[in-house]
Design a protein around this motif. Structure first.
Motif, PDB file in Angstrom:
ATOM      1  N   VAL A 115       0.862  -1.169   0.000  1.00 16.21           N
ATOM      2  CA  VAL A 115       0.000   0.000   0.000  1.00 16.21           C
ATOM      3  C   VAL A 115       0.905   1.227   0.000  1.00 16.21           C
ATOM      4  N   LEU A 116       0.678   2.153  -0.925  1.00 22.56           N
ATOM      5  CA  LEU A 116       1.489   3.361  -0.973  1.00 22.56           C
ATOM      6  C   LEU A 116       1.393   4.095   0.352  1.00 22.56           C
ATOM      7  N   ASP A 117       2.534   4.385   0.950  1.00 18.08           N
ATOM      8  CA  ASP A 117       2.604   5.054   2.257  1.00 18.08           C
ATOM      9  C   ASP A 117       3.701   6.106   2.204  1.00 18.08           C
ATOM     10  N   SER A 118       3.645   6.934   1.171  1.00 16.17           N
ATOM     11  CA  SER A 118       4.658   7.970   0.993  1.00 16.17           C
ATOM     12  C   SER A 118       4.467   9.083   2.016  1.00 16.17           C
ATOM     13  N   SER A 119       5.222  10.153   1.876  1.00 12.36           N
ATOM     14  CA  SER A 119       5.136  11.239   2.850  1.00 12.36           C
ATOM     15  C   SER A 119       3.758  11.892   2.896  1.00 12.36           C
ATOM     16  N   ALA A 120       2.919  11.670   1.891  1.00 11.55           N
ATOM     17  CA  ALA A 120       1.565  12.241   1.879  1.00 11.55           C
ATOM     18  C   ALA A 120       0.582  11.416   2.705  1.00 11.55           C
ATOM     19  N   TYR A 121       0.980  10.239   3.171  1.00  7.83           N
ATOM     20  CA  TYR A 121       0.067   9.328   3.853  1.00  7.83           C
ATOM     21  C   TYR A 121       0.663   8.796   5.159  1.00  7.83           C
ATOM     22  N   VAL A 122      -0.200   8.275   6.019  1.00  4.23           N
ATOM     23  CA  VAL A 122       0.200   7.429   7.134  1.00  4.23           C
ATOM     24  C   VAL A 122      -0.660   6.167   7.049  1.00  4.23           C
ATOM     25  N   ALA A 123      -0.151   5.075   7.564  1.00  3.50           N
ATOM     26  CA  ALA A 123      -0.883   3.817   7.504  1.00  3.50           C
ATOM     27  C   ALA A 123      -0.829   3.125   8.859  1.00  3.50           C
ATOM     28  N   ARG A 124      -1.784   2.228   9.084  1.00  8.52           N
ATOM     29  CA  ARG A 124      -1.792   1.394  10.280  1.00  8.52           C
ATOM     30  C   ARG A 124      -2.480   0.083   9.937  1.00  8.52           C
ATOM     31  N   VAL A 125      -2.228  -0.916  10.756  1.00 10.35           N
ATOM     32  CA  VAL A 125      -2.873  -2.207  10.590  1.00 10.35           C
ATOM     33  C   VAL A 125      -3.877  -2.377  11.727  1.00 10.35           C
ATOM     34  N   CYS A 126      -5.041  -2.995  11.427  1.00  6.32           N
ATOM     35  CA  CYS A 126      -6.096  -3.175  12.423  1.00  6.32           C
ATOM     36  C   CYS A 126      -6.663  -4.586  12.330  1.00  6.32           C
ATOM     37  N   PHE A 127      -7.326  -5.016  13.405  1.00  4.96           N
ATOM     38  CA  PHE A 127      -8.086  -6.265  13.374  1.00  4.96           C
ATOM     39  C   PHE A 127      -9.113  -6.281  14.486  1.00  4.96           C
ATOM     40  N   HIS A 128     -10.036  -7.222  14.379  1.00  2.00           N
ATOM     41  CA  HIS A 128     -10.977  -7.501  15.463  1.00  2.00           C
ATOM     42  C   HIS A 128     -11.225  -8.997  15.511  1.00  2.00           C
ATOM     43  N   PHE A 129     -11.575  -9.483  16.701  1.00  2.00           N
ATOM     44  CA  PHE A 129     -11.984 -10.879  16.841  1.00  2.00           C
ATOM     45  C   PHE A 129     -13.351 -11.021  16.180  1.00  2.00           C
ATOM     46  N   ASN A 130     -13.619 -12.169  15.593  1.00  6.10           N
ATOM     47  CA  ASN A 130     -14.871 -12.380  14.869  1.00  6.10           C
ATOM     48  C   ASN A 130     -16.010 -12.800  15.794  1.00  6.10           C
ATOM     49  N   VAL A 131     -16.378 -11.887  16.694  1.00  5.09           N
ATOM     50  CA  VAL A 131     -17.531 -12.065  17.574  1.00  5.09           C
ATOM     51  C   VAL A 131     -18.319 -10.764  17.560  1.00  5.09           C
ATOM     52  N   SER A 132     -19.594 -10.845  17.811  1.00  2.00           N
ATOM     53  CA  SER A 132     -20.461  -9.677  17.800  1.00  2.00           C
ATOM     54  C   SER A 132     -19.978  -8.630  18.807  1.00  2.00           C
ATOM     55  N   GLY A 133     -19.856  -7.407  18.371  1.00  2.00           N
ATOM     56  CA  GLY A 133     -19.472  -6.313  19.257  1.00  2.00           C
ATOM     57  C   GLY A 133     -18.004  -6.253  19.604  1.00  2.00           C
ATOM     58  N   ALA A 134     -17.165  -7.019  18.937  1.00  2.00           N
ATOM     59  CA  ALA A 134     -15.734  -7.034  19.252  1.00  2.00           C
ATOM     60  C   ALA A 134     -15.090  -5.677  18.966  1.00  2.00           C
ATOM     61  N   ALA A 135     -14.200  -5.270  19.850  1.00  2.00           N
ATOM     62  CA  ALA A 135     -13.467  -4.016  19.662  1.00  2.00           C
ATOM     63  C   ALA A 135     -12.468  -4.166  18.532  1.00  2.00           C
ATOM     64  N   ARG A 136     -12.189  -3.078  17.862  1.00  2.00           N
ATOM     65  CA  ARG A 136     -11.140  -3.096  16.841  1.00  2.00           C
ATOM     66  C   ARG A 136      -9.845  -2.634  17.482  1.00  2.00           C
ATOM     67  N   HIS A 137      -8.748  -3.232  17.073  1.00  2.00           N
ATOM     68  CA  HIS A 137      -7.435  -2.948  17.620  1.00  2.00           C
ATOM     69  C   HIS A 137      -6.551  -2.485  16.460  1.00  2.00           C
ATOM     70  N   CYS A 138      -5.908  -1.342  16.611  1.00  2.00           N
ATOM     71  CA  CYS A 138      -5.076  -0.787  15.542  1.00  2.00           C
ATOM     72  C   CYS A 138      -3.690  -0.440  16.071  1.00  2.00           C
ATOM     73  N   SER A 139      -2.724  -0.571  15.187  1.00  2.38           N
ATOM     74  CA  SER A 139      -1.345  -0.203  15.525  1.00  2.38           C
ATOM     75  C   SER A 139      -1.228   1.316  15.558  1.00  2.38           C
ATOM     76  N   LEU A 140      -0.072   1.776  15.976  1.00  5.23           N
ATOM     77  CA  LEU A 140       0.256   3.186  15.864  1.00  5.23           C
ATOM     78  C   LEU A 140       0.496   3.492  14.384  1.00  5.23           C
ATOM     79  N   LEU A 141       0.622   4.733  14.053  1.00  6.35           N
ATOM     80  CA  LEU A 141       0.842   5.151  12.664  1.00  6.35           C
ATOM     81  C   LEU A 141       2.242   4.794  12.220  1.00  6.35           C
ATOM     82  N   ILE A 142       2.348   4.422  10.956  1.00  6.72           N
ATOM     83  CA  ILE A 142       3.674   4.161  10.393  1.00  6.72           C
ATOM     84  C   ILE A 142       3.768   4.856   9.053  1.00  6.72           C
TER      85      ILE A 142
END
Length: 142
Positions: A115-142
């Motif tokens: 994924v293009l992540d040049s100086s114009a962008y920031v990116a992070r990775v996220c996930f959630h457990f596959n259960v109803s109402g699960a919180a999403r968890h994301c990394s810091l910006l890279i």
């Protein structure tokens, strides 16, 4: 544009995850218990343990203006859904989502494309457990 080395990324990230896997201890008190974020030069890892056992981990790394992800399900029976987010405004909004992928209980890992992540962008990775109402968890910006 230089060629990315996904195999090198996967090999390095897998070794890192195996080495760091014992750093975070589970308490079993919530859907996602005692968790952690690890980072280094050009990478960020997030780990969350499921109260029923197992953990999901995501690694995002940065190389030559591109972000790459590695998603891991280590024994979470309900599975986890992962994705990469990209922002053009420094992380205030996250309108772009890439490489959404679910890993079930019999899946172990998935490596994304770039994924293009040049100086114009920031990116992070996220996930959630596959259960109803699960919180999403994301990394810091890279």
């Amino acid at each position: 544009m230089s060629a990315l080395r996904p195999r090198r990324l996967v090999t390095a990230a897998t070794a890192l995850i195996l080495a760091l896997g014992g750093v975070v201890a589970a308490t079993g008190t919530a859907q996602a218990a005692a968790n952690g974020t690890q980072s280094g030069d050009g990478w960020e890892q997030i780990t969350y343990y499921a109260s029923a056992g197992g953990r999901c981990e995501a690694v995002i790394s940065y190389e030559n203006s591109y972000a790459l992800g590695l998603y891991i399900n280590a024994g979470v029976a309900v599975g986890c859904t992962f994705w990469i987010e990209r922002s053009a405004d420094g992380g205030y909004t996250w309108p772009s989502v890439y490489y959404t992928h679910a890993l079930g209980p019999n899946d172990s890992s998935y490596s994304t494309g770039s994924v293009l992540d040049s100086s114009a962008y920031v990116a992070r990775v996220c996930f959630h457990f596959n259960v109803s109402g699960a919180a999403r968890h994301c990394s810091l910006l890279i």
